[in-house]
Structure formats: C-alpha cells, structure tokens
Design an enzyme around this catalytic site. Structure first.
Site, PDB file in Angstrom:
ATOM      1  N   ARG A 133       0.685  -1.266   0.063  1.00 51.28           N
ATOM      2  CA  ARG A 133      -0.011   0.072   0.010  1.00 51.28           C
ATOM      3  C   ARG A 133       0.860   1.079   0.078  1.00 51.28           C
ATOM      4  NH1 ARG A 133      -2.717  -3.937   2.969  1.00 51.28           N
ATOM      5  NH2 ARG A 133      -5.036  -4.227   2.331  1.00 51.28           N
ATOM      6  N   HIS A 145      -1.216  -2.323  -4.594  1.00 57.06           N
ATOM      7  CA  HIS A 145      -0.412  -3.403  -5.305  1.00 57.06           C
ATOM      8  C   HIS A 145      -0.248  -2.917  -6.810  1.00 57.06           C
ATOM      9  CE1 HIS A 145       0.030  -6.370  -2.475  1.00 57.06           C
ATOM     10  NE2 HIS A 145      -1.190  -6.772  -2.431  1.00 57.06           N
ATOM     11  N   HIS A 204       2.272 -12.599  -5.304  1.00 54.07           N
ATOM     12  CA  HIS A 204       1.108 -12.634  -4.192  1.00 54.07           C
ATOM     13  C   HIS A 204       0.537 -14.030  -4.302  1.00 54.07           C
ATOM     14  CE1 HIS A 204      -2.363 -11.538  -1.666  1.00 54.07           C
ATOM     15  NE2 HIS A 204      -1.756 -10.242  -1.855  1.00 54.07           N
ATOM     16  N   GLU A 210       4.519 -12.563   1.549  1.00 50.00           N
ATOM     17  CA  GLU A 210       4.799 -11.801   0.321  1.00 50.00           C
ATOM     18  C   GLU A 210       6.250 -11.044   1.093  1.00 50.00           C
ATOM     19  OE1 GLU A 210       1.478  -9.244  -0.514  1.00 50.00           O
ATOM     20  OE2 GLU A 210       0.431 -10.529   1.083  1.00 50.00           O
TER      21      GLU A 210
END
Length: 355
Positions: free
Chosen positions: A87, A112, A182, A319
């Site tokens: 973010r 993303h 992801h 991630e």
C-alpha cells in the site's frame, strides 16, 4: 534437468493469446506460470505418502483471472504485483520535490500498483536454464508512476524442489519500485479447507502496526508478548482471534514483519509445516520485510482450480517485500530507483517434508 513446457491458456478479449509455462523436475514437483500477470497458477508437490497436490490458489482457465466479479475485489491470486507491492497512503508520494498522484483502488489507497497493475498485464516469456523469464515494460506515467520501467521475473525450479524468483528492474527516470509475488498457499492442497493448523515460523522480532486503512503507523513494534510472535513455530490459528487491536484492524493477520537479518543476503525468512500432509515450505529472501496475510478477506465467492470455494482462512500469503508505504515513510528502507541503478531481488520457496 528441469523440463519446460508451454501450452495455450486462453485468449483475451482483444485476441491476445495467454500461455502457461510449466516447469517440472525429476521428483515430480512442478510449477506453472502464466504470461497473464506473470502469475503462479499452480505448484504441484508430493506429501509424505507420495500423493501430489496443488498447494497454491488459482484458476483452471483464463476466464477466472479476468472475470470482472473477481477483479472487483481482486485478491491477486499468484500474481506478480507492482509497480509497488502493498500500500501507498493517499495514492500519492513526493520524489525529488515532485508530487505523483497514483491510481487509487482501495479507497484513497494505492494497493499493489493500482487498479490496473502488473497483475493485469501481458508479459513476454523466454526460456532460461531450468526455467522461464517473464518480462514487461511499464510505460512512464502508467498508473501514475514516473519513468519507463523495464522489469523481469525469472522463475526457475531446481532438482532440490526450490522454486526461485529473481526480479530485476531498470528505469529511465527516478521512480519507486517494489515487486513481490502474491501466491496463496495451502500445503494440504488448494480448496482443502482451513490453514489454521499449519505451523508458521517467521524470523522477525518486530512488525509494523497499521492504522484503520492498513497503512503502517511508522513504528517498529516488538512482537514479544503479542499474537504476532512467530519466532518459534505456532499454528496460524492459535491466536488469530485473540483480543488485540491490530488483529481487529486487519481482521486477522495482514501485517509486514521486519526480518531479523535485513542484510540483503538470501536468508531464511519463514518456514511453514502442514501436520496433515507432512509438507514443509521454507521461504528465503533478500528483502527486508515479509507480509503475512492469513486470507482474511477470502469470502467464498471464488471457486478455484479444484472447483471448491475459497473461504476465510483457507490459505495464507507470505509476500517478501520492502515495507508498505515506504515512499511516504522516510525511516523505512528506501524503494527509490534511479536511472543509473538496477533493482534486484530474490525469493525462494523450497518444498521438503517435515522432520
């Protein structure tokens, strides 16, 4: 020697064909990667009895990934995300005195890479030894980001069951870049149910708490004495419903961990064991952070490769990354890339059996 196969995976509305590239080693482990979003579509791994299952979430055909209903609440199943993973607050940042306004796709936040990020782009594929390299050129101004970015992700599979992702990016203008994959994992097999009994270890003594919009506050908070302490293996679900304000904010775990090593060397960041199947996944990375997301927003609306619904807690993501909102957080590791630099990053997923 890893076998490399390419098969068609459907056609976009504009007639562009999408390919699936499958890497298979002598042990029967395989990984399939799509030219749509440089997406990990499946990873097949044997359990302690030799039974093979797909351990990552995805779809059996291209229609699943391009369905407007799926993209409306995009969970980025297996996608390469960018130009900036995670973010950016307010969908804006300042670089060298210039303000850049980005595509906002989570309220006022850029998540993303924006509403049309790297996950929804067609990548080109070329074979390399034991793998395939996916490449994409992101134009200057795409989703609001400055600079033409040349990016590649090289996926290789070894005989030791190591799926390796090597990222590389260059730019013709100062920009920010942070890429990750992801993938969602369920070591019992995708669509098999909850991962709350999976045992997770994360090599991190601190994490970055978030505000109500899931943006880091800037504080590096110790995990000691909290439900966020995974320095010794813990079932994912053991403390996920504890009374902790950060678990309430994230509807569970959706937080960046500050990895203990942080040297930039390829170092183990996390280990996950599935008692049911005996499968183990070890993640190593050169990145300073790791986002642990426990599948909190899976809501049963998606039917994946197996045809089964994906519900809350049916998978987890780990991630590897730089920290969220780093362009607006000067005390976080920098994500600035300049024209005379090359950005590189490596992450490995190694599949073995538990002791």
């Amino acid at each position: 020697m890893t076998r490399i196969d390419s098969t068609p995976f459907g056609t976009l509305a504009d007639g562009t064909g999408i390919e699936k590239w499958t890497l298979t080693n002598a042990s029967g482990v395989s990984a399939s990667i799509l030219t749509w979003g440089a997406t990990i579509q499946s990873v097949l791994v044997p359990d302690r009895d030799g039974n093979v299952a797909n351990v990552t979430l995805g779809f059996a055909d291209l229609a699943g990934y391009t369905d407007p209903a799926y993209l409306a609440g995009n969970p980025f199943l297996g996608s390469t995300v960018g130009r900036y993973a995670n973010r950016i607050a307010g969908g804006t940042f300042v670089l060298d005195g210039e303000t850049f306004k980005l595509s906002q796709n989570e309220g006022q936040t850029t998540l993303h890479g924006g509403s049309y990020g790297f996950d929804q782009r067609v990548w080109s594929a070329t074979t390399v030894e034991d793998g395939v390299r996916m490449s994409y050129t992101s134009a200057d101004g795409e989703q609001g980001f400055p600079g033409t970015l040349q990016v590649s992700v090289t996926f290789t599979l070894s005989e030791e069951n190591e799926l390796r992702l090597d990222y590389r990016a260059t730019t013709d203008r100062a920009t920010v870049v942070a890429l990750t994959n992801h993938a969602y994992w369920n070591l019992s097999g995708e669509g098999s149910g909850s991962v709350e009994n999976h045992r997770l270890r994360i090599d991190a003594g601190h994490y970055t708490p978030v505000d109500a919009t899931l943006i880091p506050t800037g504080v590096l908070e110790p995990v000691d004495g909290t439900p966020f302490d995974f320095r010794s293996p813990q079932p994912i679900g053991a403390r996920i419903r504890d009374e902790h304000p950060q678990l309430t904010t994230g509807r569970g775990y959706d937080h960046n961990y500050v990895l203990t090593d942080g040297s930039g060397d390829l170092t183990v960041a996390a280990v996950v064991d599935d008692p049911a199947s005996g499968r183990r996944m070890t993640i190593a990375t050169t990145e300073p952070g790791l986002q642990f997301y426990a599948g909190n927003f899976l809501d049963g609306k998606i039917r994946g490769t197996s045809g089964r619904q994906y519900r809350q807690g049916d998978a987890f993501a780990l991630e590897t990354q730089h920290f969220p909102d780093s362009p607006n957080q000067p005390d976080f590791p920098s994500t600035v890339l300049r024209p005379d630099e090359t950005w590189t990053s490596t992450t490995t997923h190694t599949f073995t059996l538990s002791d």
